[in-house]
Motif scaffolding. Structure first.
Motif, PDB file in Angstrom:
ATOM      1  N   GLU A 181       0.817  -1.206   0.000  1.00  0.00           N
ATOM      2  CA  GLU A 181       0.000   0.000   0.000  1.00  0.00           C
ATOM      3  C   GLU A 181       0.856   1.264   0.000  1.00  0.00           C
ATOM      4  O   GLU A 181       0.443   2.308  -0.513  1.00  0.00           O
ATOM      5  CB  GLU A 181      -0.945  -0.006   1.204  1.00  0.00           C
ATOM      6  CG  GLU A 181      -1.992   1.100   1.162  1.00  0.00           C
ATOM      7  CD  GLU A 181      -3.041   0.923   2.254  1.00  0.00           C
ATOM      8  OE1 GLU A 181      -3.944   1.769   2.336  1.00  0.00           O
ATOM      9  OE2 GLU A 181      -2.948  -0.065   3.010  1.00  0.00           O
ATOM     10  N   ASP A 199      -6.543  -3.079 -11.194  1.00  0.00           N
ATOM     11  CA  ASP A 199      -7.554  -2.672 -10.219  1.00  0.00           C
ATOM     12  C   ASP A 199      -8.133  -3.875  -9.488  1.00  0.00           C
ATOM     13  O   ASP A 199      -8.390  -3.824  -8.274  1.00  0.00           O
ATOM     14  CB  ASP A 199      -8.679  -1.898 -10.921  1.00  0.00           C
ATOM     15  CG  ASP A 199      -8.239  -0.498 -11.354  1.00  0.00           C
ATOM     16  OD1 ASP A 199      -7.225  -0.009 -10.835  1.00  0.00           O
ATOM     17  OD2 ASP A 199      -8.922   0.093 -12.213  1.00  0.00           O
ATOM     18  N   ALA A 200      -8.344  -4.974 -10.230  1.00  0.00           N
ATOM     19  CA  ALA A 200      -8.859  -6.188  -9.606  1.00  0.00           C
ATOM     20  C   ALA A 200      -7.853  -6.751  -8.596  1.00  0.00           C
ATOM     21  O   ALA A 200      -8.237  -7.293  -7.552  1.00  0.00           O
ATOM     22  CB  ALA A 200      -9.165  -7.234 -10.682  1.00  0.00           C
ATOM     23  N   GLN A 203      -8.100  -4.782  -5.404  1.00  0.00           N
ATOM     24  CA  GLN A 203      -9.321  -5.173  -4.698  1.00  0.00           C
ATOM     25  C   GLN A 203      -9.152  -6.543  -4.048  1.00  0.00           C
ATOM     26  O   GLN A 203      -9.595  -6.761  -2.910  1.00  0.00           O
ATOM     27  CB  GLN A 203     -10.502  -5.172  -5.673  1.00  0.00           C
ATOM     28  CG  GLN A 203     -11.843  -5.433  -5.009  1.00  0.00           C
ATOM     29  CD  GLN A 203     -12.986  -5.293  -5.989  1.00  0.00           C
ATOM     30  OE1 GLN A 203     -12.802  -5.150  -7.186  1.00  0.00           O
ATOM     31  NE2 GLN A 203     -14.207  -5.347  -5.477  1.00  0.00           N
ATOM     32  N   LYS A 204      -8.522  -7.454  -4.768  1.00  0.00           N
ATOM     33  CA  LYS A 204      -8.337  -8.811  -4.241  1.00  0.00           C
ATOM     34  C   LYS A 204      -7.493  -8.802  -2.976  1.00  0.00           C
ATOM     35  O   LYS A 204      -7.790  -9.520  -2.007  1.00  0.00           O
ATOM     36  CB  LYS A 204      -7.664  -9.690  -5.308  1.00  0.00           C
ATOM     37  CG  LYS A 204      -7.366 -11.110  -4.835  1.00  0.00           C
ATOM     38  CD  LYS A 204      -6.671 -11.917  -5.920  1.00  0.00           C
ATOM     39  CE  LYS A 204      -6.344 -13.321  -5.425  1.00  0.00           C
ATOM     40  NZ  LYS A 204      -5.654 -14.125  -6.467  1.00  0.00           N
ATOM     41  N   ASN A 206      -7.188  -6.237  -1.094  1.00  0.00           N
ATOM     42  CA  ASN A 206      -7.865  -5.343  -0.160  1.00  0.00           C
ATOM     43  C   ASN A 206      -6.981  -4.184   0.307  1.00  0.00           C
ATOM     44  O   ASN A 206      -6.802  -3.950   1.506  1.00  0.00           O
ATOM     45  CB  ASN A 206      -8.382  -6.129   1.053  1.00  0.00           C
ATOM     46  CG  ASN A 206      -9.367  -5.315   1.894  1.00  0.00           C
ATOM     47  OD1 ASN A 206     -10.085  -4.464   1.371  1.00  0.00           O
ATOM     48  ND2 ASN A 206      -9.399  -5.575   3.197  1.00  0.00           N
ATOM     49  N   THR A 208      -5.582   0.012  -1.088  1.00  0.00           N
ATOM     50  CA  THR A 208      -5.588   1.106  -2.050  1.00  0.00           C
ATOM     51  C   THR A 208      -4.223   1.778  -2.019  1.00  0.00           C
ATOM     52  O   THR A 208      -3.800   2.267  -0.968  1.00  0.00           O
ATOM     53  CB  THR A 208      -6.669   2.150  -1.715  1.00  0.00           C
ATOM     54  OG1 THR A 208      -7.944   1.508  -1.709  1.00  0.00           O
ATOM     55  CG2 THR A 208      -6.670   3.278  -2.741  1.00  0.00           C
TER      56      THR A 208
END
Length: 292
Positions: A181, A199-200, A203-204, A206, A208
């Motif tokens: 991150e 982007d996936a 998200q996977k 978790n 940003t």
């Protein structure tokens, strides 16, 4: 009517009557006459004219969109008819998203030209969304794309699976899951299949990223990662040379590699011989490189 549509499309693309006349090897008055006849036929004025330029009005914009689709269909129909008595030859318009188009497609094109020298391929490289739209509008015979898209009326055939890895400069310190991150992530632009996968991935896992940098080229991303500007998630196809030269390294992260699919998309079930042999070469020669 197809000739009137061709003149109309050329006028719009060239931006004025004189350049269109030159392109079509016609006189400017003849071009004007074609446009006037077309406007009478559709029952509406299509262009706003000045001495310097022509612009589409609302009706003209609708006609222009459908005219390009009609001309694409007409050309495709003519090639199919010609193919019934001829060998694989003629123009083949191919579109591909960047990853496949820049790193895999050239090898397939070399085999196509070696076996079928009478085929005249033209290649468009763009992001997945743009290629899908062009196939749907009959501007391209075939597309090779990654990710997902929402275009209707296109035929989709799964082609290959790709693996994506987190990569960093060879001297970059090792990264653990908690550090991801905090890193600067260099990513593709929205609309790109690679960006969709990136982007996936966020998200996977978790998280940003604190900082994103968007670049419109995979090569530029690789050069930037090599220079230590940040890290990225890139296709295995795109990093083979850099791994061999040890200018990039793969960061081992749980949950990676990320898998994604590449597909072949077409609009019509009727295929020219040129398209048939190209699709066959794709199926026979698309492979997934393996890490050593």
């Amino acid at each position: 009517m197809d000739q009137y549509l061709q003149v109309f499309v050329t006028v719009v693309d060239k931006g004025n009557f004189s350049r269109a006349a030159e392109e079509l090897h016609m006189t400017q008055p003849a071009v004007s006459q074609y446009i006037q006849t077309l406007e009478r036929a559709v029952g509406a004025r299509l262009l706003e004219r000045t001495n310097k330029y022509v612009r589409l009005n609302k009706a003209g914009n609708a006609v222009y969109h459908h005219a390009k689709e009609i001309l694409g269909l007409y050309t495709k129909m003519q090639r199919i008819v010609d193919d019934l008595t001829n060998k694989a030859s003629g123009i083949l318009t191919i579109g591909s998203s960047y990853t496949f188009g820049e790193y895999v497609l050239p090898h397939i094109m070399a085999k196509l030209q070696s076996s079928y020298p009478d085929i005249e391929p033209t290649i468009t490289i763009a992001n997945t969304k743009e290629i899908a739209e062009s196939v749907a509008n009959h501007q391209l015979d075939v597309g090779i794309v990654e990710g997902h898209f929402k275009e209707k009326n296109i035929r989709v055939e799964k082609l290959a699976e790709d693996s994506m890895f987190v990569v960093a400069a060879s001297k970059h310190p090792l990264i653990n899951r908690e550090d991801l991150e905090k890193e600067t992530w260099i990513v593709r632009e929205p609309g790109s299949g690679t960006r969709e996968a990136q982007d996936a991935f966020f998200q996977k896992l978790n998280f940003t990223p604190k900082k994103l940098m968007e670049f419109g080229s995979t090569q530029l991303i690789k050069e930037s990662v090599e220079a230590g500007l940040g890290i990225s998630l890139l296709s295995n196809w795109t990093i083979q040379k850099e791994l061999l030269l040890q200018s990039l390294k793969i960061i081992e992260i749980k949950g990676v590699p990320i898998k994604r699919e590449f597909s072949v998309i077409t609009r019509t079930p009727f295929q020219t011989k040129a398209l048939e042999v190209f699709l066959q070469l794709l199926r026979e020669n698309t492979f997934i490189p393996h890490q050593k």
